[in-house]
Scaffold this active site. Structure first.
Site, PDB file in Angstrom:
ATOM      1  N   GLN A   1       0.850  -1.191   0.000  1.00 25.36           N
ATOM      2  CA  GLN A   1       0.000   0.000   0.000  1.00 25.36           C
ATOM      3  C   GLN A   1       0.888   1.244   0.000  1.00 25.36           C
ATOM      4  O   GLN A   1       0.380   2.364  -0.119  1.00 25.36           O
ATOM      5  CB  GLN A   1      -0.882   0.028   1.252  1.00 25.36           C
ATOM      6  CG  GLN A   1      -1.815  -1.175   1.383  1.00 25.36           C
ATOM      7  CD  GLN A   1      -2.486  -1.181   2.742  1.00 25.36           C
ATOM      8  OE1 GLN A   1      -3.494  -0.511   2.951  1.00 25.36           O
ATOM      9  NE2 GLN A   1      -1.909  -1.915   3.684  1.00 25.36           N
TER      10      GLN A   1
ATOM     11  N   HIS B   1      -1.437   1.468  -4.210  1.00 27.36           N
ATOM     12  CA  HIS B   1      -1.789   2.891  -4.080  1.00 27.36           C
ATOM     13  C   HIS B   1      -0.849   3.790  -4.868  1.00 27.36           C
ATOM     14  O   HIS B   1      -0.755   4.982  -4.581  1.00 27.36           O
ATOM     15  CB  HIS B   1      -1.790   3.289  -2.592  1.00 27.36           C
ATOM     16  CG  HIS B   1      -2.848   2.592  -1.812  1.00 27.36           C
ATOM     17  ND1 HIS B   1      -2.799   2.444  -0.445  1.00 27.36           N
ATOM     18  CD2 HIS B   1      -3.998   1.981  -2.208  1.00 27.36           C
ATOM     19  CE1 HIS B   1      -3.874   1.784  -0.028  1.00 27.36           C
ATOM     20  NE2 HIS B   1      -4.612   1.480  -1.076  1.00 27.36           N
TER      21      HIS B   1
HETATM   22  C1  BV8 Z   1     -11.860   3.860  -3.164  1.00 27.19           C
HETATM   23  C2  BV8 Z   1      -1.699   6.921  -1.401  1.00 27.19           C
HETATM   24  C3  BV8 Z   1     -13.859   4.318  -4.142  1.00 27.19           C
HETATM   25  C4  BV8 Z   1      -1.696   8.403  -1.184  1.00 27.19           C
HETATM   26  C5  BV8 Z   1      -3.410   6.002   0.078  1.00 27.19           C
HETATM   27  C6  BV8 Z   1     -15.467   8.411   1.580  1.00 27.19           C
HETATM   28  C7  BV8 Z   1     -15.165   8.935   0.335  1.00 27.19           C
HETATM   29  C8  BV8 Z   1     -14.380   8.252  -0.586  1.00 27.19           C
HETATM   30  C9  BV8 Z   1     -13.874   7.005  -0.262  1.00 27.19           C
HETATM   31  C10 BV8 Z   1     -14.171   6.508   0.989  1.00 27.19           C
HETATM   32  C11 BV8 Z   1     -14.951   7.179   1.902  1.00 27.19           C
HETATM   33  N1  BV8 Z   1     -15.059   6.418   3.020  1.00 27.19           N
HETATM   34  C12 BV8 Z   1     -14.366   5.277   2.836  1.00 27.19           C
HETATM   35  C13 BV8 Z   1     -13.831   5.312   1.611  1.00 27.19           C
HETATM   36  C14 BV8 Z   1     -12.982   4.312   1.014  1.00 27.19           C
HETATM   37  C15 BV8 Z   1     -11.548   4.737   1.287  1.00 27.19           C
HETATM   38  C16 BV8 Z   1     -11.173   4.218   2.656  1.00 27.19           C
HETATM   39  O1  BV8 Z   1     -10.986   3.048   2.835  1.00 27.19           O
HETATM   40  N2  BV8 Z   1     -11.091   5.153   3.621  1.00 27.19           N
HETATM   41  C17 BV8 Z   1     -10.764   4.750   4.979  1.00 27.19           C
HETATM   42  C18 BV8 Z   1      -9.928   5.839   5.640  1.00 27.19           C
HETATM   43  C19 BV8 Z   1     -12.053   4.491   5.720  1.00 27.19           C
HETATM   44  N3  BV8 Z   1     -10.747   4.126   0.262  1.00 27.19           N
HETATM   45  C20 BV8 Z   1     -10.514   4.818  -0.853  1.00 27.19           C
HETATM   46  O2  BV8 Z   1     -10.863   5.971  -1.029  1.00 27.19           O
HETATM   47  C21 BV8 Z   1      -9.828   4.030  -1.940  1.00 27.19           C
HETATM   48  N4  BV8 Z   1     -10.570   4.176  -3.146  1.00 27.19           N
HETATM   49  O3  BV8 Z   1     -12.459   3.323  -2.274  1.00 27.19           O
HETATM   50  O4  BV8 Z   1     -12.456   4.278  -4.281  1.00 27.19           O
HETATM   51  C22 BV8 Z   1     -14.392   4.297  -5.488  1.00 27.19           C
HETATM   52  C23 BV8 Z   1     -15.270   3.279  -5.825  1.00 27.19           C
HETATM   53  C24 BV8 Z   1     -15.825   3.285  -7.070  1.00 27.19           C
HETATM   54  C25 BV8 Z   1     -15.484   4.306  -7.978  1.00 27.19           C
HETATM   55  C26 BV8 Z   1     -14.589   5.307  -7.616  1.00 27.19           C
HETATM   56  C27 BV8 Z   1     -14.024   5.307  -6.371  1.00 27.19           C
HETATM   57  C28 BV8 Z   1      -8.424   4.586  -2.180  1.00 27.19           C
HETATM   58  C29 BV8 Z   1      -7.561   4.299  -0.983  1.00 27.19           C
HETATM   59  C30 BV8 Z   1      -6.115   4.685  -1.289  1.00 27.19           C
HETATM   60  C31 BV8 Z   1      -5.788   5.989  -0.593  1.00 27.19           C
HETATM   61  N5  BV8 Z   1      -4.344   6.294  -0.778  1.00 27.19           N
HETATM   62  N6  BV8 Z   1      -2.109   6.225  -0.178  1.00 27.19           N
HETATM   63  C32 BV8 Z   1      -0.546   8.840  -0.315  1.00 27.19           C
HETATM   64  O5  BV8 Z   1       0.116   7.991   0.304  1.00 27.19           O
HETATM   65  O6  BV8 Z   1      -0.297  10.060  -0.281  1.00 27.19           O
HETATM   66  S1  BV8 Z   1      -3.851   5.255   1.530  1.00 27.19           S
HETATM   67  C33 BV8 Z   1      -2.661   5.583   2.732  1.00 27.19           C
HETATM   68  O7  BV8 Z   1      -3.274   5.399   3.982  1.00 27.19           O
HETATM   69  C34 BV8 Z   1      -1.514   4.609   2.718  1.00 27.19           C
HETATM   70  O8  BV8 Z   1      -1.210   4.142   1.444  1.00 27.19           O
HETATM   71  C35 BV8 Z   1      -1.947   3.470   3.629  1.00 27.19           C
HETATM   72  O9  BV8 Z   1      -2.371   2.375   2.876  1.00 27.19           O
HETATM   73  C36 BV8 Z   1      -3.171   4.027   4.303  1.00 27.19           C
HETATM   74  C37 BV8 Z   1      -3.126   3.938   5.778  1.00 27.19           C
HETATM   75  O10 BV8 Z   1      -1.990   4.757   6.192  1.00 27.19           O
HETATM   76  P1  BV8 Z   1      -1.181   4.398   7.552  1.00 27.19           P
HETATM   77  O11 BV8 Z   1      -2.155   4.274   8.659  1.00 27.19           O
HETATM   78  O12 BV8 Z   1       0.037   5.175   7.779  1.00 27.19           O
HETATM   79  O13 BV8 Z   1      -0.604   3.096   7.175  1.00 27.19           O
HETATM   80  P2  BV8 Z   1      -1.186   1.838   7.594  1.00 27.19           P
HETATM   81  O14 BV8 Z   1      -2.665   1.793   7.513  1.00 27.19           O
HETATM   82  O15 BV8 Z   1      -0.480   0.939   6.729  1.00 27.19           O
HETATM   83  O16 BV8 Z   1      -0.857   1.807   9.222  1.00 27.19           O
HETATM   84  C38 BV8 Z   1       0.461   1.856   9.712  1.00 27.19           C
HETATM   85  C39 BV8 Z   1       0.575   0.593  10.534  1.00 27.19           C
HETATM   86  O17 BV8 Z   1       1.933   0.324  10.764  1.00 27.19           O
HETATM   87  C40 BV8 Z   1      -0.094   0.716  11.912  1.00 27.19           C
HETATM   88  O18 BV8 Z   1      -0.932  -0.396  12.137  1.00 27.19           O
HETATM   89  C41 BV8 Z   1       1.108   0.671  12.882  1.00 27.19           C
HETATM   90  O19 BV8 Z   1       0.799  -0.004  14.098  1.00 27.19           O
HETATM   91  C42 BV8 Z   1       2.090  -0.131  12.091  1.00 27.19           C
HETATM   92  N7  BV8 Z   1       3.494   0.078  12.433  1.00 27.19           N
HETATM   93  C43 BV8 Z   1       4.079   1.190  12.918  1.00 27.19           C
HETATM   94  N8  BV8 Z   1       5.423   0.955  13.084  1.00 27.19           N
HETATM   95  C44 BV8 Z   1       5.648  -0.321  12.664  1.00 27.19           C
HETATM   96  C45 BV8 Z   1       4.438  -0.881  12.246  1.00 27.19           C
HETATM   97  N9  BV8 Z   1       4.343  -2.137  11.779  1.00 27.19           N
HETATM   98  C46 BV8 Z   1       5.478  -2.874  11.732  1.00 27.19           C
HETATM   99  N10 BV8 Z   1       6.691  -2.408  12.115  1.00 27.19           N
HETATM  100  C47 BV8 Z   1       6.815  -1.146  12.577  1.00 27.19           C
HETATM  101  N11 BV8 Z   1       8.025  -0.683  12.963  1.00 27.19           N
END
Ligand code: BV8
Ligand code: ZN
Length: 250
Positions: free
Chosen positions: A102, A120
């Protein structure tokens, strides 16, 4: 070595088709802030979902451009950590291995991973908001307060990442669904599992009978359903698991 690590090594050694899903946590020990933590300092009063969105970029292209230029500079300055390296070693030893990340950084590739797919997108690549042509970032454009214009249609240039509300690259998502439906082991590393549709992949893997291993210092919905949850930092845990797996360590 803890029993959990040995169990994980055992499962990895026996797996024939391994899929790995990583999130921002795998890059944390390299010094790349996770998305949640990315907004510290001068970015602290912004919401990542606001900045990482088409609407956010349209409303304030300069602000979003500067945020990405700063993150790009960080990615270029840091190095892959032992967690990235361990995953590259796993790819080299496993019979069949594919990595879906991601993350928008290129640390997996710089650590030697070859079969990497970016769900992503990538912060190291740029394209035109209008005609989608690839844009090759020029040195001076990094320092500009506003994004450059496309050489073909004069549209605004943006980072080639998937913003909130945007579809993931269809071919990559299709390959990810196929991979998790046909693997016998899914290794999940460093993701909070909150962003869909990527967060659905571990549940699909489980549904299709794969064993799921999760590595994360904090429990998440994925760790709760995983067959093995290894609490801790991936930069510490992964090298130990791979060493035990390769070394046959008991
Ligand atoms: C889609 C690129 C729909 C950009 C990223 C309202 C409006 C629109 C959409 C939505 C909405 N509500 C919900 C949605 C869907 C939305 C979604 O899921 N939202 C969430 C917040 C609820 N998803 C989308 O919008 C996706 N598209 O749904 O399209 C659609 C459908 C039909 C037609 C058209 C459209 C697109 C999602 C992609 C977004 N882009 N990144 C950029 O990076 O600038 S997402 C971005 O956040 C990251 O890529 C990552 O994947 C995500 C989460 O970020 P983090 O929290 O930092 O990372 P992560 O989750 O991986 O967590 C970190 C983890 O690491 C923690 O658990 C921590 O404990 C752990 N950690 C920390 N240290 C360590 C560790 N682990 C191991 N070792 C360590 N040392
Ligand atoms: Zn264009």
């Amino acid at each position: 070595m803890t029993d959990l690590l040995l169990q994980a090594a055992q499962v990895l050694r026996q797996a024939q088709r391994i899929v790995c899903l990583t999130g921002a946590g795998v890059s944390a020990e390299s010094g790349v802030a996770t998305f949640r933590d990315a907004l510290t300092g001068l970015w602290s009063n912004f919401d990542p979902e606001q900045l990482a969105s088409e609407a956010g970029f349209a409303a304030n292209p300069g602000l979003v451009w500067r945020w990405y230029m700063e993150r790009l500079q960080t990615v270029e300055r840091v190095q892959p950590n032992p967690g990235h390296t361990a995953l590259a070693q796993l790819e080299a030893t496993a019979p069949h291995f594919v990595l879906f990340t991601q993350n928008v950084d290129d640390l997996h590739e710089r650590a030697g991973s070859r079969n990497v797919h970016h769900l992503h997108g990538s912060i190291t690549r740029f394209c035109c908001t209008s005609c989608r042509e690839e844009h090759y970032l020029q040195a001076d454009e990094r320092r500009q307060p506003l994004p450059p214009h496309c050489l073909y249609c004069n549209g605004l240039v943006r980072p080639a990442v998937v913003w909130f509300g945007e579809m993931l690259p269809y071919a990559i998502l299709k390959e990810a669904w196929y991979a998790v439906e046909h693997c016998d082991l899914l290794l999940v590393v460093g993701t909070s599992g909150v962003v869909y549709p990527a967060a659905q992949l571990p549940f699909t893997a489980k549904q299709y009978g794969a064993t799921v291993i999760d590595i994360n210092p904090e429990p998440t919905p994925i760790s709760e359903m995983a067959d093995l949850y290894l609490p801790g930092r991936s930069g510490e845990i992964l090298p130990q698991v791979i060493e035990a797996m390769v070394g046959g360590g008991d």
